[in-house]
Design an enzyme around this catalytic site. Structure first.
Site, PDB file in Angstrom:
ATOM      1  N   ASP A  68      25.426  47.649  58.912  1.00 55.35           N
ATOM      2  CA  ASP A  68      25.142  46.595  57.939  1.00 55.35           C
ATOM      3  C   ASP A  68      25.459  45.248  58.592  1.00 55.35           C
ATOM      4  OD1 ASP A  68      25.141  46.595  54.491  1.00 55.35           O
ATOM      5  OD2 ASP A  68      25.518  44.753  55.579  1.00 55.35           O
TER       6      ASP A  68
ATOM      7  N   ASN B 270      23.314  52.186  45.952  1.00 52.27           N
ATOM      8  CA  ASN B 270      22.884  51.365  44.827  1.00 52.27           C
ATOM      9  C   ASN B 270      21.428  51.745  44.569  1.00 52.27           C
ATOM     10  OD1 ASN B 270      25.327  49.907  44.532  1.00 52.27           O
ATOM     11  ND2 ASN B 270      24.757  48.587  46.230  1.00 52.27           N
TER      12      ASN B 270
ATOM     13  N   GLN C 106      21.170  46.940  43.827  1.00 52.14           N
ATOM     14  CA  GLN C 106      20.339  47.231  45.011  1.00 52.14           C
ATOM     15  C   GLN C 106      19.505  45.996  45.337  1.00 52.14           C
ATOM     16  OE1 GLN C 106      17.521  50.459  44.550  1.00 52.14           O
ATOM     17  NE2 GLN C 106      16.947  50.428  46.723  1.00 52.14           N
TER      18      GLN C 106
ATOM     19  N   HIS D 156      18.811  53.404  50.806  1.00 53.36           N
ATOM     20  CA  HIS D 156      19.789  53.349  51.897  1.00 53.36           C
ATOM     21  C   HIS D 156      21.129  53.855  51.383  1.00 53.36           C
ATOM     22  CE1 HIS D 156      19.494  49.454  49.857  1.00 53.36           C
ATOM     23  NE2 HIS D 156      20.795  49.328  50.045  1.00 53.36           N
TER      24      HIS D 156
ATOM     25  N   HIS E 257      25.047  53.831  51.930  1.00 51.82           N
ATOM     26  CA  HIS E 257      26.145  53.112  52.575  1.00 51.82           C
ATOM     27  C   HIS E 257      27.228  54.124  52.984  1.00 51.82           C
ATOM     28  CE1 HIS E 257      25.131  48.942  51.049  1.00 51.82           C
ATOM     29  NE2 HIS E 257      24.500  49.654  50.132  1.00 51.82           N
TER      30      HIS E 257
HETATM   31  P1  5GP Z   1      22.259  47.026  48.673  1.00 50.73           P
HETATM   32  O1  5GP Z   1      22.975  45.928  47.952  1.00 50.73           O
HETATM   33  O2  5GP Z   1      20.768  46.903  48.526  1.00 50.73           O
HETATM   34  O3  5GP Z   1      22.760  48.387  48.340  1.00 50.73           O
HETATM   35  O4  5GP Z   1      22.601  46.834  50.203  1.00 50.73           O
HETATM   36  C1  5GP Z   1      21.789  46.196  51.116  1.00 50.73           C
HETATM   37  C2  5GP Z   1      22.622  45.973  52.358  1.00 50.73           C
HETATM   38  O5  5GP Z   1      21.747  45.599  53.400  1.00 50.73           O
HETATM   39  C3  5GP Z   1      23.652  44.849  52.212  1.00 50.73           C
HETATM   40  O6  5GP Z   1      24.953  45.384  52.412  1.00 50.73           O
HETATM   41  C4  5GP Z   1      23.262  43.851  53.286  1.00 50.73           C
HETATM   42  O7  5GP Z   1      24.368  43.305  53.950  1.00 50.73           O
HETATM   43  C5  5GP Z   1      22.399  44.679  54.234  1.00 50.73           C
HETATM   44  N1  5GP Z   1      21.369  43.918  54.906  1.00 50.73           N
HETATM   45  C6  5GP Z   1      20.543  43.003  54.349  1.00 50.73           C
HETATM   46  N2  5GP Z   1      19.694  42.522  55.278  1.00 50.73           N
HETATM   47  C7  5GP Z   1      19.990  43.153  56.440  1.00 50.73           C
HETATM   48  C8  5GP Z   1      19.449  43.060  57.758  1.00 50.73           C
HETATM   49  O8  5GP Z   1      18.527  42.311  58.056  1.00 50.73           O
HETATM   50  N3  5GP Z   1      20.012  43.866  58.705  1.00 50.73           N
HETATM   51  C9  5GP Z   1      21.037  44.720  58.412  1.00 50.73           C
HETATM   52  N4  5GP Z   1      21.515  45.462  59.426  1.00 50.73           N
HETATM   53  N5  5GP Z   1      21.555  44.826  57.177  1.00 50.73           N
HETATM   54  C10 5GP Z   1      21.049  44.048  56.209  1.00 50.73           C
END
Ligand code: 5GP
Ligand code: ZN
Length: 146
Positions: free
Chosen positions: A29, A85, A92, A98, A100
């Site tokens: 992340d 999420n 999300q 994805h 985590h």
């Molecule tokens: P969500 O909130 O959708 O469950 O998590 C999305 C995750 O993707 C977040 O923790 C955020 O930091 C990560 N993320 C967002 N954009 C990028 C990116 O361009 N590269 C990487 N490696 N992680 C990302």
């Protein structure tokens, strides 16, 4: 291709990749909640868990299981919180499934999965159970549940 995770899978934008299989890619992340915070994604663009094909689901969780120990070992972590999420209302932010994997240590200041909920319920368990069994349909017959 607008989806950030599709672009990472395709190698169009950089990521610190830790595992690749024919069905799944895992990378760090970019805004880690802890050192070693890994995201495991199916290569196919699928917005929500319930949209995953059975094989994709198998491969995704297989990779989560395969990485859980190395992530723990690499960071000398005492455990990992593993979560998804699933849907915009849950927080999300990227509509590509994805998982985590976040390394954890006792006293790290983070809570359990339970700590994200204010524990707000209004319906009895048997009513809710029946509603879910109904919605899940005839598969429940195999379990002897009605
Ligand atoms: P969500 O909130 O959708 O469950 O998590 C999305 C995750 O993707 C977040 O923790 C955020 O930091 C990560 N993320 C967002 N954009 C990028 C990116 O361009 N590269 C990487 N490696 N992680 C990302
Ligand atoms: Zn995508």
């Amino acid at each position: 291709m607008a989806c950030i995770f599709c672009r990472i899978v395709a190698g169009e934008i950089p990521a610190e990749v830790v595992a690749r299989t024919p069905e799944v890619v895992a990378f760090l992340d970019v805004q880690p909640l802890a050192d070693g915070h890994v995201l495991v994604v199916p290569r196919a663009h699928v917005p929500a868990v319930e949209d995953l094909e059975p094989d994709a689901a198998d491969e995704l969780f297989r990779e989560v299981v395969r990485l859980a120990r190395p992530v723990r070992d690499a960071l000398a972590a005492e455990g990992t919180t593993i979560g998804v999420n699933n849907g915009e209302a849950t927080g999300q932010t990227i509509p590509h499934v994805h998982v985590h994997i976040v390394p954890r240590w006792s006293g790290d200041g983070a809570g359990s999965v339970h700590s994200i909920f204010p524990r707000k319920t209004s319906r009895p368990l048997d009513e809710v159970g029946a509603a879910i069994r109904r919605a899940a349909g005839d598969r429940q017959g195999d379990l002897g549940l009605t």
